[in-house]
Structures are given as structure tokens and as C-alpha cells.
Design a protein around this motif. Structure first.
Motif, PDB file in Angstrom:
ATOM      1  N   GLN A  47     -17.222   5.022  -3.939  1.00 19.30           N
ATOM      2  CA  GLN A  47     -15.772   4.861  -3.890  1.00 19.30           C
ATOM      3  C   GLN A  47     -15.092   5.970  -3.090  1.00 19.30           C
ATOM      4  N   HIS A  48     -15.795   7.089  -2.917  1.00 18.65           N
ATOM      5  CA  HIS A  48     -15.204   8.238  -2.222  1.00 18.65           C
ATOM      6  C   HIS A  48     -15.866   8.495  -0.871  1.00 18.65           C
ATOM      7  N   ARG A  74     -11.493  -1.037   0.701  1.00 21.56           N
ATOM      8  CA  ARG A  74     -11.971   0.128   1.438  1.00 21.56           C
ATOM      9  C   ARG A  74     -12.500  -0.293   2.811  1.00 21.56           C
ATOM     10  N   SER A 106      -9.760  -6.367  -4.199  1.00 23.52           N
ATOM     11  CA  SER A 106     -10.944  -5.514  -4.041  1.00 23.52           C
ATOM     12  C   SER A 106     -11.752  -5.993  -2.849  1.00 23.52           C
TER      13      SER A 106
END
Length: 256
Positions: free
Chosen positions: A229-230, A164, A119
Motif C-alpha cells: 500500500q505504501h 493506486r 479500489s
């Protein structure tokens, strides 16, 4: 609480971002070339570390002290508004060493730790000037465009590891030193070829009536991306940056 490491926290975007994350309850590692604890309110969730992102030794020391973090905000950068013709190679190298290679080196140092815990979020602070050509910032724009390019590839490479990668694009900001740098680099503003262009650039940077990006805009954009998260690959910060990004998306929808 999650931990964010933010570079370039001595002023501007970095200082505002570190302050916001602290206010939101995060643990913050604020880095800067010369640590200054007086910039922040006292907090047991704040750690201030010296960092020169162009120094491998400095990076190694920070990674050792910071350990596994949840968020890396690559904000530290260098700007030099100079016509392409007049840009010294040393200045071009400084731009690339800081904005591209220094940021890359720090990112590479933290990626194994993020992969190990499956992560992490990496947010690179670029610039809205990458969406549209402007005079006097050719080499600065090139360095930020290179940052965008490897961020795009890293976003694909890191996704399988739960990491990410995003890019925040600030617009013109009164909190940055572009106007000061322009005047510093152009002690000879009477240059017969570029003097008028430089004067117009300095006036444009100092125009208080045009839309601008404030440090708080950038901090809020970074915080929103970190917690979404998006979130898209690119996020504009500031009214002028949003306008530039929207125009760029219309011109080339696959790039942004």
C-alpha cells in the motif's frame, strides 16, 4: 482471490508476471495478441484472452469479459532501436500508438470500474532508459517518458478514488527483442553514418557480463508493488535499473 489482468503475456515480462501471480494464488487474466494456452500450466484460476491494445474493439471486448479487476498490469509494448534521424514516421507512430495511447486506452476503459468499487491498482511497465539518455532509442524513450508523465498525473487524480498507480522500470533484459529488432531495422548496418553505432549497440545489448534485468526480476517487482500500500511511484526492476534510478534520483530528486 484478487484478480490481475496482465497484458503482453506471450513472452518475457508478461509471461513471467502472469506465472508468478498464478503461483501466488491470484486469479489471472493473461492477454496477448494471439492466445496460446500451452504457455501456462493448467489452472482454473487462469483466463487467456486475445487483446490488441491499439484496437478499441479489442479493448471493449476484454473489459466486457474481465469485468471489475483488482490489478491492471500494462506490460504490452513495442521497441524499435533506430537513430532519431532514421526513424520512419510510421515507426514513431507505432511506438506512440502502442506504448502511450494503447496503454492509455486500456487504462481509461478499466478506471470507471475501479472507481465504482473504490479500489484498484494500476502498474505501468515503462523502462529505465527514461532515466538516462542513450543512442538509438530516442523515440522509444520518448514513448516511455510520455507513459511516465501521464502515470504521474493519474496517480494524483486516482488517489481520491482509492486507486493506486505505479510505474515499474525494467533495465536491459536478455528476454526482450531489442537486439533482434536492431538487426532487423538495420539490414543496412553498413550505413556510413550510423553503422558503427549500431554495431556497438547490438554488442552492448548482447553483453553477457554486464548487469541485466531478468523477466523474473520484473515479475517480482510488480508483485511487490501490487501488494504494498505504501509502494513508491517508481520501482526499479533489475540490478542495472536500480543503479540507473538511483543516479536519476540524485540528479533530480523530485522527478522519481
Amino acid at each position: 482471490m484478487p484478480t490481475a489482468l496482465i497484458t503482453g503475456c506471450s513472452s518475457g515480462f508478461g509471461l513471467a508476471t502472469a506465472t508468478l501471480f498464478l503461483a501466488k494464488g491470484w486469479d489471472v487474466i493473461a492477454t496477448m495478441r494471439t492466445p496460446d494456452a500451452t504457455l501456462f500450466p493448467g489452472s482454473d484460476r487462469l483466463t487467456i484472452l486475445p487483446l490488441d491494445i491499439t484496437s478499441e474493439g479489442s479493448i471493449a471486448d476484454v473489459v466486457k469479459k474481465a469485468g471489475a479487476i483488482d490489478l491492471l498490469v500494462n506490460n504490452a509494448g513495442f521497441g524499435a532501436p533506430v537513430p532519431v534521424e532514421l526513424t520512419p514516421l510510421a515507426t514513431a507512430q507505432q511506438l506512440m500508438n502502442t506504448n502511450v495511447l494503447g496503454t492509455l486506452s486500456l487504462t481509461q476503459a478499466f478506471l470507471p470500474l475501479m472507481r465504482a468499487k473504490k479500489s484498484g491498482v494500476i502498474i505501468n511497465v515503462s523502462s529505465s532508459v527514461t532515466t538516462k539518455a542513450m543512442p538509438l532509442i530516442g523515440l522509444y524513450r520518448a514513448s516511455k517518458a510520455a507513459l511516465n508523465a501521464w502515470s504521474e498525473s493519474l496517480a494524483i487524480e486516482a488517489r481520491p478514488f482509492g486507486i493506486r498507480v505505479h510505474v515499474v522500470l525494467p533495465g536491459r533484459s536478455p528476454e526482450t527483442k531489442f537486439g533482434q529488432n536492431a538487426q532487423a531495422y538495420f539490414g543496412g548496418r553498413d550505413d556510413p553514418a550510423y553503422g558503427k553505432m549500431v554495431d556497438e549497440f547490438i554488442q552492448m545489448v548482447g553483453n553477457s557480463h554486464a548487469p541485466v534485468t531478468h523477466a523474473e526480476d520484473v515479475a517480482e517487482a510488480i508483485f511487490a508493488v501490487a501488494n504494498d500500500q505504501h509502494a513508491p511511484l517508481y520501482t526499479a526492476a533489475g540490478e542495472d535499473a536500480l543503479h540507473s534510478l538511483t543516479e536519476a534520483q540524485h540528479r533530480s530528486p523530485f522527478s522519481y
